[in-house]
Scaffold this motif. Structure first.
Motif, PDB file in Angstrom:
ATOM      1  N   LEU A   1      73.784  28.036 -31.943  1.00 13.92           N
ATOM      2  CA  LEU A   1      75.227  28.168 -31.740  1.00 13.92           C
ATOM      3  C   LEU A   1      75.933  26.844 -32.025  1.00 13.92           C
ATOM      4  CD1 LEU A   1      75.347  30.290 -28.457  1.00 13.92           C
ATOM      5  CD2 LEU A   1      75.927  31.052 -30.770  1.00 13.92           C
ATOM      6  N   HIS A   2      75.352  25.750 -31.577  1.00 11.39           N
ATOM      7  CA  HIS A   2      75.943  24.432 -31.805  1.00 11.39           C
ATOM      8  C   HIS A   2      75.990  24.125 -33.303  1.00 11.39           C
ATOM      9  CE1 HIS A   2      76.549  20.095 -31.600  1.00 11.39           C
ATOM     10  NE2 HIS A   2      77.036  20.324 -30.388  1.00 11.39           N
ATOM     11  N   ARG A   3      74.926  24.436 -34.019  1.00 16.71           N
ATOM     12  CA  ARG A   3      74.888  24.223 -35.462  1.00 16.71           C
ATOM     13  C   ARG A   3      75.972  25.046 -36.164  1.00 16.71           C
ATOM     14  NH1 ARG A   3      69.571  25.651 -36.199  1.00 16.71           N
ATOM     15  NH2 ARG A   3      68.827  23.995 -34.897  1.00 16.71           N
ATOM     16  N   MET A   4      76.118  26.310 -35.755  1.00 14.97           N
ATOM     17  CA  MET A   4      77.142  27.187 -36.358  1.00 14.97           C
ATOM     18  C   MET A   4      78.537  26.657 -36.067  1.00 14.97           C
ATOM     19  SD  MET A   4      75.863  31.072 -35.840  1.00 14.97           S
ATOM     20  CE  MET A   4      74.478  31.058 -34.745  1.00 14.97           C
ATOM     21  N   ALA A   5      78.774  26.236 -34.835  1.00 18.91           N
ATOM     22  CA  ALA A   5      80.092  25.704 -34.469  1.00 18.91           C
ATOM     23  C   ALA A   5      80.402  24.449 -35.275  1.00 18.91           C
ATOM     24  CB  ALA A   5      80.138  25.405 -32.967  1.00 18.91           C
ATOM     25  N   ASN A   6      79.418  23.597 -35.442  1.00 17.09           N
ATOM     26  CA  ASN A   6      79.612  22.379 -36.214  1.00 17.09           C
ATOM     27  C   ASN A   6      79.998  22.702 -37.653  1.00 17.09           C
ATOM     28  OD1 ASN A   6      79.577  19.520 -36.398  1.00 17.09           O
ATOM     29  ND2 ASN A   6      77.626  19.646 -37.468  1.00 17.09           N
ATOM     30  N   ARG A   7      79.314  23.675 -38.248  1.00 18.54           N
ATOM     31  CA  ARG A   7      79.620  24.094 -39.622  1.00 18.54           C
ATOM     32  C   ARG A   7      81.027  24.670 -39.731  1.00 18.54           C
ATOM     33  NH1 ARG A   7      74.484  26.593 -40.628  1.00 18.54           N
ATOM     34  NH2 ARG A   7      75.423  28.342 -39.578  1.00 18.54           N
ATOM     35  N   LEU A   8      81.400  25.496 -38.761  1.00 19.18           N
ATOM     36  CA  LEU A   8      82.718  26.135 -38.803  1.00 19.18           C
ATOM     37  C   LEU A   8      83.855  25.137 -38.595  1.00 19.18           C
ATOM     38  CD1 LEU A   8      81.980  29.360 -36.762  1.00 19.18           C
ATOM     39  CD2 LEU A   8      82.575  29.249 -39.184  1.00 19.18           C
TER      40      LEU A   8
END
Length: 64
Positions: A37-44
């Motif tokens: 989730l943290h990786r996805m949020a960072n990308r977004l």
């Protein structure tokens, strides 16, 4: 240490238990998927203007 790959069957089981009101399942589920989730949020959020940018950790924590 958490596994590098999350077992989809375990996630399904935890979601099923959560649907039946098992609160500890939510805690375990978040523990398992937090890094993803943290990786996805960072990308977004990487393309957001800095003045409006929410930190990925804050976004994931708000989700929880």
């Amino acid at each position: 240490m958490l596994p590098a790959q999350v077992d989809p069957g375990l996630v399904d089981t935890l979601v099923h238990r959560l649907g039946k009101g098992d609160r500890p399942s939510l805690d375990r589920l978040v523990e398992l998927v937090y890094r993803d989730l943290h990786r996805m949020a960072n990308r977004l959020l990487k393309d957001e203007p800095e003045a409006n940018q929410t930190r990925p950790t804050s976004l994931v924590n708000d989700l929880y």
